[in-house]
Write a protein that holds these residues in place. Sequence first.
Motif, PDB file in Angstrom:
ATOM      1  N   THR A  13       0.862  -1.188   0.000  1.00  0.00           N
ATOM      2  CA  THR A  13       0.000   0.000   0.000  1.00  0.00           C
ATOM      3  C   THR A  13       0.894   1.232   0.000  1.00  0.00           C
ATOM      4  N   LEU A  14       0.834   1.980  -1.082  1.00  0.00           N
ATOM      5  CA  LEU A  14       1.654   3.193  -1.195  1.00  0.00           C
ATOM      6  C   LEU A  14       1.079   4.275  -0.285  1.00  0.00           C
ATOM      7  N   ARG A  15       1.921   5.201   0.131  1.00  0.00           N
ATOM      8  CA  ARG A  15       1.369   6.370   0.813  1.00  0.00           C
ATOM      9  C   ARG A  15       0.592   7.209  -0.211  1.00  0.00           C
ATOM     10  N   PRO A  16      -0.374   7.997   0.214  1.00  0.00           N
ATOM     11  CA  PRO A  16      -1.137   8.800  -0.747  1.00  0.00           C
ATOM     12  C   PRO A  16      -0.243   9.846  -1.418  1.00  0.00           C
ATOM     13  N   TYR A  17      -0.389   9.995  -2.709  1.00  0.00           N
ATOM     14  CA  TYR A  17       0.377  10.995  -3.456  1.00  0.00           C
ATOM     15  C   TYR A  17      -0.582  12.006  -4.073  1.00  0.00           C
ATOM     16  N   PRO A  18      -0.157  13.250  -4.222  1.00  0.00           N
ATOM     17  CA  PRO A  18      -0.993  14.220  -4.945  1.00  0.00           C
ATOM     18  C   PRO A  18      -1.008  13.886  -6.436  1.00  0.00           C
ATOM     19  N   LEU A  43      10.127  -9.347 -11.486  1.00  0.00           N
ATOM     20  CA  LEU A  43       9.208  -8.754 -10.521  1.00  0.00           C
ATOM     21  C   LEU A  43       8.047  -8.117 -11.291  1.00  0.00           C
ATOM     22  N   HIS A  44       6.838  -8.591 -11.017  1.00  0.00           N
ATOM     23  CA  HIS A  44       5.644  -8.042 -11.661  1.00  0.00           C
ATOM     24  C   HIS A  44       4.905  -7.155 -10.659  1.00  0.00           C
ATOM     25  N   LEU A  45       4.622  -5.922 -11.061  1.00  0.00           N
ATOM     26  CA  LEU A  45       3.901  -4.972 -10.205  1.00  0.00           C
ATOM     27  C   LEU A  45       2.573  -4.640 -10.863  1.00  0.00           C
ATOM     28  N   TRP A  46       1.516  -4.796 -10.094  1.00  0.00           N
ATOM     29  CA  TRP A  46       0.153  -4.615 -10.616  1.00  0.00           C
ATOM     30  C   TRP A  46      -0.605  -3.631  -9.727  1.00  0.00           C
ATOM     31  N   LEU A  47      -0.922  -2.466 -10.298  1.00  0.00           N
ATOM     32  CA  LEU A  47      -1.692  -1.446  -9.592  1.00  0.00           C
ATOM     33  C   LEU A  47      -3.175  -1.814  -9.697  1.00  0.00           C
ATOM     34  N   SER A 100      -5.161   3.788 -19.167  1.00  0.00           N
ATOM     35  CA  SER A 100      -5.031   2.857 -20.298  1.00  0.00           C
ATOM     36  C   SER A 100      -3.875   3.232 -21.228  1.00  0.00           C
ATOM     37  N   MET A 101      -3.530   4.507 -21.305  1.00  0.00           N
ATOM     38  CA  MET A 101      -2.419   4.907 -22.169  1.00  0.00           C
ATOM     39  C   MET A 101      -1.082   4.418 -21.615  1.00  0.00           C
ATOM     40  N   MET A 102      -0.918   4.496 -20.309  1.00  0.00           N
ATOM     41  CA  MET A 102       0.375   4.084 -19.725  1.00  0.00           C
ATOM     42  C   MET A 102       0.335   2.685 -19.142  1.00  0.00           C
ATOM     43  N   GLY A 103      -0.842   2.231 -18.754  1.00  0.00           N
ATOM     44  CA  GLY A 103      -0.966   0.884 -18.198  1.00  0.00           C
ATOM     45  C   GLY A 103      -0.851   0.873 -16.691  1.00  0.00           C
ATOM     46  N   CYS A 104      -1.314  -0.227 -16.092  1.00  0.00           N
ATOM     47  CA  CYS A 104      -1.317  -0.353 -14.634  1.00  0.00           C
ATOM     48  C   CYS A 104      -0.310  -1.385 -14.148  1.00  0.00           C
ATOM     49  N   GLU A 105       0.639  -1.760 -15.020  1.00  0.00           N
ATOM     50  CA  GLU A 105       1.584  -2.809 -14.620  1.00  0.00           C
ATOM     51  C   GLU A 105       2.957  -2.593 -15.234  1.00  0.00           C
ATOM     52  N   VAL A 106       3.968  -3.082 -14.538  1.00  0.00           N
ATOM     53  CA  VAL A 106       5.313  -3.209 -15.112  1.00  0.00           C
ATOM     54  C   VAL A 106       5.889  -4.545 -14.646  1.00  0.00           C
ATOM     55  N   THR A 107       6.744  -5.120 -15.493  1.00  0.00           N
ATOM     56  CA  THR A 107       7.495  -6.327 -15.144  1.00  0.00           C
ATOM     57  C   THR A 107       8.970  -5.983 -15.256  1.00  0.00           C
ATOM     58  N   LEU A 108       9.714  -6.208 -14.180  1.00  0.00           N
ATOM     59  CA  LEU A 108      11.118  -5.782 -14.153  1.00  0.00           C
ATOM     60  C   LEU A 108      12.042  -6.990 -14.053  1.00  0.00           C
ATOM     61  N   ARG A 135      -2.820   4.049  -2.878  1.00  0.00           N
ATOM     62  CA  ARG A 135      -2.994   3.062  -3.951  1.00  0.00           C
ATOM     63  C   ARG A 135      -2.354   1.730  -3.568  1.00  0.00           C
ATOM     64  N   ARG A 136      -2.963   0.638  -4.021  1.00  0.00           N
ATOM     65  CA  ARG A 136      -2.456  -0.702  -3.728  1.00  0.00           C
ATOM     66  C   ARG A 136      -1.769  -1.324  -4.943  1.00  0.00           C
ATOM     67  N   ILE A 137      -0.628  -1.950  -4.692  1.00  0.00           N
ATOM     68  CA  ILE A 137       0.104  -2.684  -5.732  1.00  0.00           C
ATOM     69  C   ILE A 137       0.251  -4.144  -5.295  1.00  0.00           C
ATOM     70  N   VAL A 138      -0.140  -5.076  -6.168  1.00  0.00           N
ATOM     71  CA  VAL A 138       0.143  -6.498  -5.944  1.00  0.00           C
ATOM     72  C   VAL A 138       1.490  -6.802  -6.594  1.00  0.00           C
TER      73      VAL A 138
END
Lengths: 146, 146, 146
Positions: A13-18, A43-47, A100-108, A135-138
């Motif tokens: 769980t990320l801290r809230p960002y503006p 490492l797969h990150l999913w917002l 949708s333009m940038m996506g909600c995931e990255v794989t590193l 925001r939550r990231i799996v």
Amino acid sequence: MTNNPFWHSDTITLRPYPRGFHLITDEIIGALPQIREVEVGLLHLWLQHTSASLTINENADPSVRTDLESYFNHTVREDSSYFIHTYEGSDDMPAHIKSSMMGCEVTLPIQQGELQLGTWQGIILGEHRNQGGARRIVATLQGMAR
Amino acid sequence: MTNNPFWHSDTITLRPYPRGFHLITDEIIGALPQIREVEVGLLHLWLQHTSASLTINENADPSVRTDLESYFNHTVREDSSYFIHTYEGSDDMPAHIKSSMMGCEVTLPIQQGELQLGTWQGIILGEHRNQGGARRIVATLQGMAR
Amino acid sequence: MTNNPFWHSDTITLRPYPRGFHLITDEIIGALPQIREVEVGLLHLWLQHTSASLTINENADPSVRTDLESYFNHTVREDSSYFIHTYEGSDDMPAHIKSSMMGCEVTLPIQQGELQLGTWQGIILGEHRNQGGARRIVATLQGMAR
């Protein structure tokens, strides 16, 4: 390198960002000390949200993140007269589009216990709502153990 | 959780959709009962086409999908005078551009036999051609078996 | 299919490309003969840069790649007066934006020793700088060995 497949998953769980683009590389690495146990892996990150995004961009000069925010606000205008999904505020539908333009995931990629980011690459949260909250990231980590 | 690595791959042929954005979460999950066998893992979906896209966005109010279609039609105009790849119709080159903007793949996290989509997230097909026909998705499921 | 998990990682240095979109499928496959050893798996490609991108698009008519370059130059204008990150040249900030729009990574499915690209799909480098130089890709190959 052992022959042991390695899987680890966690919710961060990320801290809230503006609203804007924010470097979260250190927050992610700090939450996942298990990265150091991986010889080769991913490492797969999913917002888990549809009005924010995960992207990779410059980790140095913060003006890059300022200009990213300016550009996406110009190209996805809040006052577009043809939007019909407007009842959650004028920032809502543009936020969905940017997601949708940038996506909600990255794989590193990981090698020898370290993310293989290029010299200038950082993990960036695009917060596209005015009040997005925390925001939550799996995170899913896999590979061969060291 | 066992120590058994699990791999499964399959090709899913979607039913033909009209131009626009369409929620396909149930169609994907229905075609892959093997998701329930995975304790922790990832599902990779690969659309084998260059004029459609896979993206994640809101699964509830259909007006979000209508506005996505409106936005991308406004920002990638069919009548752009500088396009030279025009012989397959005015919707063709814009479809290629939208496909690169949103991408043709998603990777979804799995825990305890379920996709870890956020509450409001759905898997969405962007059909960018007027007559796209039935689209094919290569699904690759991996993880540790339950 | 054996039950042997397979991991291989490598860094591929591409030859320098001029600004524009370039088909690199053969360069990638040529650098990774290990793809043929994978019965079912995934290839993850990670570009270690923030001013170029990896995307999937048509592998046949080169006019598609020309029009991609024209479109992204029109939609991300170099002379945008609101950019503040300008000291590395007028092509720099637009390159960062294009990189986030298309992304710096792709994950490709593998079956029976072959990438499962659709008939018309190719792996494409988006070189967004005027003088980008030789770009590096971290390739991570995983799956079950044949």
